[in-house]
Write a protein that holds these residues in place. Structure first.
Motif, mmCIF file in Angstrom:
data_model
loop_
_atom_site.group_PDB
_atom_site.id
_atom_site.type_symbol
_atom_site.label_atom_id
_atom_site.label_comp_id
_atom_site.label_asym_id
_atom_site.label_seq_id
_atom_site.Cartn_x
_atom_site.Cartn_y
_atom_site.Cartn_z
ATOM 1 N N LEU A 34 -9.020 13.285 2.799
ATOM 2 C CA LEU A 34 -8.561 12.164 2.085
ATOM 3 C C LEU A 34 -8.336 10.850 2.772
ATOM 4 N N ALA A 35 -7.908 10.955 3.982
ATOM 5 C CA ALA A 35 -7.466 10.009 4.813
ATOM 6 C C ALA A 35 -8.618 9.266 5.242
ATOM 7 N N TYR A 36 -9.460 9.937 5.778
ATOM 8 C CA TYR A 36 -10.660 9.189 6.262
ATOM 9 C C TYR A 36 -11.581 8.678 5.236
ATOM 10 N N GLY A 37 -11.388 9.178 4.168
ATOM 11 C CA GLY A 37 -11.933 8.594 2.929
ATOM 12 C C GLY A 37 -11.488 7.019 2.460
ATOM 13 N N LEU A 38 -10.052 7.431 2.622
ATOM 14 C CA LEU A 38 -9.463 5.907 2.175
ATOM 15 C C LEU A 38 -9.680 4.978 3.414
ATOM 16 N N ILE A 39 -9.466 5.353 4.634
ATOM 17 C CA ILE A 39 -9.930 4.399 5.729
ATOM 18 C C ILE A 39 -11.292 3.687 5.585
ATOM 19 N N ALA A 96 7.816 11.433 -10.337
ATOM 20 C CA ALA A 96 8.660 12.426 -11.110
ATOM 21 C C ALA A 96 8.084 13.747 -11.066
ATOM 22 N N VAL A 97 6.465 13.821 -11.104
ATOM 23 C CA VAL A 97 5.884 15.115 -11.381
ATOM 24 C C VAL A 97 5.586 15.684 -9.732
ATOM 25 N N LEU A 98 5.348 14.809 -8.916
ATOM 26 C CA LEU A 98 4.623 15.217 -7.678
ATOM 27 C C LEU A 98 5.389 14.861 -6.620
ATOM 28 N N GLY A 99 6.698 14.225 -6.637
ATOM 29 C CA GLY A 99 7.513 13.784 -5.655
ATOM 30 C C GLY A 99 6.686 12.596 -4.799
ATOM 31 N N ARG A 100 6.964 12.781 -3.386
ATOM 32 C CA ARG A 100 6.264 11.647 -2.456
ATOM 33 C C ARG A 100 5.313 12.001 -2.098
ATOM 34 N N VAL A 101 4.404 12.445 -2.902
ATOM 35 C CA VAL A 101 2.888 12.777 -2.587
ATOM 36 C C VAL A 101 2.129 11.491 -2.050
ATOM 37 N N PHE A 102 2.443 10.141 -2.613
ATOM 38 C CA PHE A 102 2.014 9.221 -2.157
ATOM 39 C C PHE A 102 2.180 8.959 -0.389
ATOM 40 N N CYS A 103 3.402 9.156 -0.245
ATOM 41 C CA CYS A 103 3.855 8.949 1.171
ATOM 42 C C CYS A 103 3.113 9.872 2.164
ATOM 43 N N GLY A 104 2.844 11.091 1.641
ATOM 44 C CA GLY A 104 2.346 12.051 2.553
ATOM 45 C C GLY A 104 0.864 11.975 2.420
ATOM 46 N N TRP A 105 0.262 11.325 1.498
ATOM 47 C CA TRP A 105 -1.295 11.742 1.431
ATOM 48 C C TRP A 105 -2.006 10.354 1.333
ATOM 49 N N CYS A 107 -0.506 6.846 1.650
ATOM 50 C CA CYS A 107 0.160 5.601 2.202
ATOM 51 C C CYS A 107 -0.344 5.200 3.505
ATOM 52 N N PRO A 108 -0.737 4.050 3.600
ATOM 53 C CA PRO A 108 -1.439 3.305 5.041
ATOM 54 C C PRO A 108 -0.672 3.573 6.139
ATOM 55 N N GLN A 109 0.543 3.537 6.059
ATOM 56 C CA GLN A 109 1.338 4.028 7.285
ATOM 57 C C GLN A 109 1.287 5.507 7.755
ATOM 58 N N THR A 110 1.125 6.231 6.832
ATOM 59 C CA THR A 110 0.939 7.775 7.281
ATOM 60 C C THR A 110 -0.560 8.150 7.500
ATOM 61 N N VAL A 111 -1.322 7.326 6.679
ATOM 62 C CA VAL A 111 -2.948 7.734 7.036
ATOM 63 C C VAL A 111 -3.114 7.321 8.178
ATOM 64 N N PHE A 112 -2.994 5.946 8.703
ATOM 65 C CA PHE A 112 -3.323 5.460 9.977
ATOM 66 C C PHE A 112 -2.502 5.999 11.154
ATOM 67 N N MET A 113 -1.224 6.184 11.030
ATOM 68 C CA MET A 113 -0.532 6.799 11.953
ATOM 69 C C MET A 113 -0.688 8.093 12.614
ATOM 70 N N GLU A 114 -0.973 9.164 11.334
ATOM 71 C CA GLU A 114 -1.533 10.340 11.702
ATOM 72 C C GLU A 114 -2.808 10.854 11.922
ATOM 73 N N PHE A 115 -3.844 9.937 11.388
ATOM 74 C CA PHE A 115 -5.170 10.383 11.558
ATOM 75 C C PHE A 115 -5.959 9.104 12.541
ATOM 76 N N VAL A 116 -5.385 8.287 13.144
ATOM 77 C CA VAL A 116 -6.033 7.212 13.780
ATOM 78 C C VAL A 116 -5.371 7.125 15.117
ATOM 79 N N PHE A 117 -4.147 6.653 15.004
ATOM 80 C CA PHE A 117 -3.366 6.174 16.235
ATOM 81 C C PHE A 117 -2.708 7.496 16.999
ATOM 82 N N ARG A 118 -2.170 8.285 16.206
ATOM 83 C CA ARG A 118 -1.628 9.713 17.130
ATOM 84 C C ARG A 118 -2.839 10.437 17.615
ATOM 85 N N CYS A 279 4.715 15.589 3.924
ATOM 86 C CA CYS A 279 3.177 15.504 4.508
ATOM 87 C C CYS A 279 2.381 16.901 4.447
ATOM 88 N N THR A 280 3.282 17.751 4.286
ATOM 89 C CA THR A 280 2.752 19.259 4.562
ATOM 90 C C THR A 280 2.588 20.069 5.895
#
Length: 458
Positions: A34-39, A96-105, A107-118, A279-280
């Protein structure tokens, strides 16, 4: 006063750096795809043409937005407001349904941090304890790695900064500005430098602090979540009492892998925390340990607080009906307004600051009025008037031909003329109608009450 120590800062506010491990499990693989698709979409959207413009283009120069083949102008505030309210209500439902799924899956902050920079950092410096030991070495020994890392980070930041310029000015204009040089395009160039600098600072140094201290979403989760919202949680009933394998009845062997992989440095076993972005990574880490021990997976998994406490999850609850109703209302507004939007609008008003009516030498009663036109199409409109009612209504346009550029507004001042016999004998009023039409035959009905001398009607 009791001092609180956070996962990334001590009680006195000093930064505690995090060097998370990565366990590449099933959840990590899903997030990676999903992350590389969004990027890819983020980088490609300004370059992909759909209909008459790019897939996504916030055209600052011409004050319009291209989105998936549709074009919206900045003065279409009702559609824009409806869309913003739709997004906000969707966030309510999603959280309300899925919690902070946007943050972990997503959000640009998470996507770029975990799958590009780190990943770049881990390649050059190692990860976990190895990375921490790497930073303990003298700077001159790790300088080549430091220089390589920050050089790559700078290139990525510049690419993303130029991508922002492409979203705001268009890809064709971006290529032109790159050929012309910064001296001819200081505004966009400075915009690109500022954006690149923020990206470099955010992902190179500030990192998870954005989620903990800047982003308001984490602080709102206590309001948006309830006991039946899906979260990443530790099954304490199964895991406790924790201890070394073979020495306790709980499944948790206190290996601390869930802590070592956490990008915000928390211990998920302490319950739901503001810092958790769902983020699981802890799920994959714990599942890998359970596999080695021959125990069932799912000690840490997606579940609700109610399920953690042994109760059943309620999917349908009052707040879900309210949030869903808001989503339906605002999505219906967006769809309805978009489907019925017209290429140009026209409204007629009585002229202010002038005589209400006048009788000229031609013995006709004239009323000064003004018409406000808005052109929401991508081409120039040439407007003319037709089908007057009554048929002897005369429409005099002193300025001559009326041309409205694409996306622009135009105010036309004109005179409406009628014989005195049309006006009501008691009130001196007469309702008249006519049409404003463009060169393609699209028309708008206009109606106004003319004022004339009373006692003139037959």
């Amino acid at each position: 006063m009791k001092q609180i120590e956070l996962s990334t800062a001590d009680a006195e506010g000093r930064r505690k750096w995090i060097y998370p491990l990565v366990v590449k499990g099933a959840w990590w693989l899903r997030r990676k795809v999903l992350a590389y698709g969004l990027i890819a979409w983020l980088l490609a959207a300004p370059w992909i043409s759909i209909g008459s413009g790019p897939a996504v283009f916030f055209d600052l120069v011409h004050r319009k937005i291209h989105f998936l083949g549709l074009t919206f102008w900045v003065n279409e505030t009702v559609i824009f407001l409806s869309f913003v309210l739709f997004l906000l209500s969707s966030v309510l439902v999603l959280t309300a349904v899925l919690g902070r799924v946007f943050c972990g899956w997503a959000c640009p902050q998470t996507v770029f941090m975990e799958f590009v920079f780190r990943p770049i950092e881990r390649f050059l410096e190692g990860m976990g304890a190895n990375q921490k030991n790497f930073y303990a070495t003298p700077f001159h020994e790790r300088f080549p790695h430091w220089l390589a890392k920050w050089s790559i980070f700078l290139v990525i930041a510049l690419v993303l900064g130029n991508t922002l310029v492409a979203y705001l000015f268009g890809t064709n204009r971006l290529l032109e500005m790159m050929a012309e040089g910064p001296s001819s395009n200081w505004g966009p160039f400075v915009t690109m430098l500022i954006a690149s600098g923020i990206i470099l600072f955010q992902f190179g140094w500030f990192r998870e602090q954005v989620c903990l201290f800047v982003c308001p979403y984490g602080r709102l989760q206590s309001v948006l979540l309830d006991r039946d919202s899906l979260i990443v949680a530790y099954d304490k009933n199964r895991g406790e009492p924790r201890g070394k394998a073979g020495k306790t009845s709980g499944d948790c062997v206190d290996c601390k892998m869930c802590v070592n992989v956490c990008p915000t440095g928390i211990d998920i076993r302490n319950g739901l925390q503001m810092e958790c972005v769902h983020c699981t990574l802890c799920v994959d880490a714990c599942d890998s340990i359970m596999d080695k021990l021959g125990r069932a997976r799912g000690l840490i998994r997606y579940q609700t607080e109610a399920e953690v406490e042994g109760a059943k999850r309620r999917v349908f609850r009052p707040r879900m009906f309210v949030y869903s109703f808001l989503v339906l209302i605002f999505s219906g507004l967006v769809i309805g307004l978009t489907a019925t939007r017209k290429e140009f609008h026209a409204t007629v008003h009585r002229e202010s600051g002038r005589d209400i009516f006048d009788i000229g030498q031609d013995r006709l009663v004239s009323n000064p009025v003004r018409i406000h036109f808005s052109n929401y199409s991508l081409q120039e409109k040439v407007i003319h008037f037709q089908n007057p009612d009554p048929t002897d209504l005369q429409i005099v346009v002193p300025q001559g031909e009326m041309k409205i550029p694409a996306g622009e507004k135009l105010t036309v001042h004109l005179l409406l003329k009628l014989p005195p016999s049309h006006f009501h004998e008691s009130f001196g009023l007469k309702e008249v109608m006519f049409e404003a039409a463009d060169q393609q035959g699209m028309s708008r009905n206009l109606k106004i009450r003319m004022v004339g001398p009373a006692g003139s009607a037959p």
